[in-house]
Design an enzyme around this catalytic site. Structure first.
Site, PDB file in Angstrom:
ATOM      1  N   SER A  90      74.207  49.299  84.151  1.00  0.00           N
ATOM      2  CA  SER A  90      74.183  48.213  82.837  1.00  0.00           C
ATOM      3  C   SER A  90      75.438  48.815  82.096  1.00  0.00           C
ATOM      4  CB  SER A  90      72.820  48.506  82.207  1.00  0.00           C
ATOM      5  OG  SER A  90      73.174  47.755  80.844  1.00  0.00           O
ATOM      6  N   HIS A 113      65.656  56.558  84.459  1.00  0.00           N
ATOM      7  CA  HIS A 113      65.394  55.197  83.791  1.00  0.00           C
ATOM      8  C   HIS A 113      63.988  55.246  83.122  1.00  0.00           C
ATOM      9  CE1 HIS A 113      68.466  54.445  86.822  1.00  0.00           C
ATOM     10  NE2 HIS A 113      69.027  53.998  85.636  1.00  0.00           N
ATOM     11  N   CYS A 154      72.266  55.128  73.469  1.00  0.00           N
ATOM     12  CA  CYS A 154      72.434  56.482  73.362  1.00  0.00           C
ATOM     13  C   CYS A 154      73.957  56.964  73.187  1.00  0.00           C
ATOM     14  CB  CYS A 154      71.997  57.091  74.893  1.00  0.00           C
ATOM     15  SG  CYS A 154      73.418  57.090  76.092  1.00  0.00           S
ATOM     16  N   GLU A 172      64.558  50.298  83.023  1.00  0.00           N
ATOM     17  CA  GLU A 172      64.115  51.431  81.748  1.00  0.00           C
ATOM     18  C   GLU A 172      63.346  50.322  80.824  1.00  0.00           C
ATOM     19  OE1 GLU A 172      66.567  52.495  77.831  1.00  0.00           O
ATOM     20  OE2 GLU A 172      67.908  52.566  79.484  1.00  0.00           O
TER      21      GLU A 172
END
Length: 334
Positions: free
Chosen positions: A246, A97, A217, A149
């Site tokens: 998440s 992360h 992503c 993150e």
């Protein structure tokens, strides 16, 4: 990389050898499970154990999956919250992360040997934050408060970054100069919710700039697309993944929003409540980007025991991207 071409999204209305309209079936989302960044991070810790022996320290969870963390802990990995928990001079791996510059500094002050397993796609967002901070932009970082993150990315430019935690966070945003505002995002968010947040931000700041390339992503986006393709056909969607993941939590939300009648998140097959299967004919299965395939296999085996032996793939993309290991663990060149 991932293919942009839909490959096999035609879903038969009935399944099973009998061809009966009420036959039980499983729709299995592809792609699912490990992404390139997770694969790299887990392999980084495994290679560090092979090369240096136990213990290997890891800041936070290497990836957000209970099974992965417990398995690595059994092999001699010690997970810590902060660098000051690591003995001076020991080996510390940073999770997928990412971490802020302050964490790198704290590790150096303790003379820790470090290996950075940050996903390269997260590193890309870090670089964007630094670049736009240098140009004195206000950076609106869309993400979830407290997520590792987000903390790492915001730490790259704390004086320029404001967190926007979904559409509800838009009203509280203020900027210095509406001509110099850009949004970035956490990589594991719901694509639809993020775009709604951006829409609201752009209503407030019409000159809001987009990031140079997508921050969410490819793997997160691809897994959500596959779920959207199968959810309208599903009485039940089971997402294999951990509650602190998440992207796994988002898959449950995406399934429900896309038309699944019910959706649940489980770490293991033993967490599936068989009462969920009452009256169900079509079960959709997917898994978050930090989930090993063995956990999906366990759910498929349980479903087969309850009459759901017919498994039909729903393929919306092919993923072939691979990331190199950190340089400290690559084979020496001859």
């Amino acid at each position: 990389m991932s293919s942009a071409i839909s490959l096999n999204v035609g879903i038969a209305r009935s399944a099973g050898s009998s061809g009966a309209a009420d036959a039980k079936r499983v729709l299995l989302a592809e792609p699912r499970g490990y992404c390139a960044g997770v694969d790299r991070a887990v392999e980084t810790v495994e290679k560090a154990l092979e090369k240096h022996g136990a213990p290997v320290y890891v800041r936070k969870e290497i990836v957000h999956n209970r099974h992965v963390v417990e398995t690595l802990r059994e092999r001699g990995v010690i997970f810590v919250d902060e660098t000051d928990e690591v003995p001076a001079g020991a080996l510390l791996v940073f999770s997928a992360h990412g971490v802020s510059p302050a964490v790198h500094t704290a590790a150096a002050e303790r003379s820790l040997r470090t290996i950075d397993a940050t996903c390269p796609l997260v590193t890309k967002v870090h670089q964007e934050a630094k670049r736009f901070a240098r140009d004195d932009f206000d950076i609106l970082l869309i993400g979830h408060e407290g997520h590792e993150e987000v903390e790492g990315t915001a730490g790259e430019a704390p004086d320029h970054v404001q967190l926007v935690d979904g559409p509800a966070g838009v009203d509280g945003v203020t900027v210095r100069d509406e001509n110099k505002v850009i949004w970035l995002s956490q990589t594991t968010l719901s694509v639809d919710e993020t775009m709604e947040t951006v829409r609201l931000l752009r209503e407030k700041f019409p000159l809001l700039q987009d990031p140079p390339s997508d921050d969410i992503c490819y793997a997160t986006s691809n897994r959500q697309t596959a779920v959207k393709a199968m959810a309208p056909e599903c009485d039940l969607v089971i997402v294999v993944g951990s509650r602190n993941s998440s992207n796994s939590v988002r898959l449950v939300e995406v399934a429900l929003n896309a038309g699944a009648r019910a959706a649940h998140l489980v770490d293991y097959a033993r967490e599936v409540d068989t009462a969920w299967l009452d009256g169900v004919r079509t079960v959709g299965i997917t898994s978050g980007a930090s989930v090993p395939e063995i956990l999906v296999d366990g759910v498929l085996e349980l479903l087969a025991e309850h009459g759901f032996a017919d498994v039909q793939p729903v393929t919306t993309a092919n993923e072939t991207l691979v990331f190199a290991l950190p340089r400290e663990l690559r084979p020496a060149r001859r």
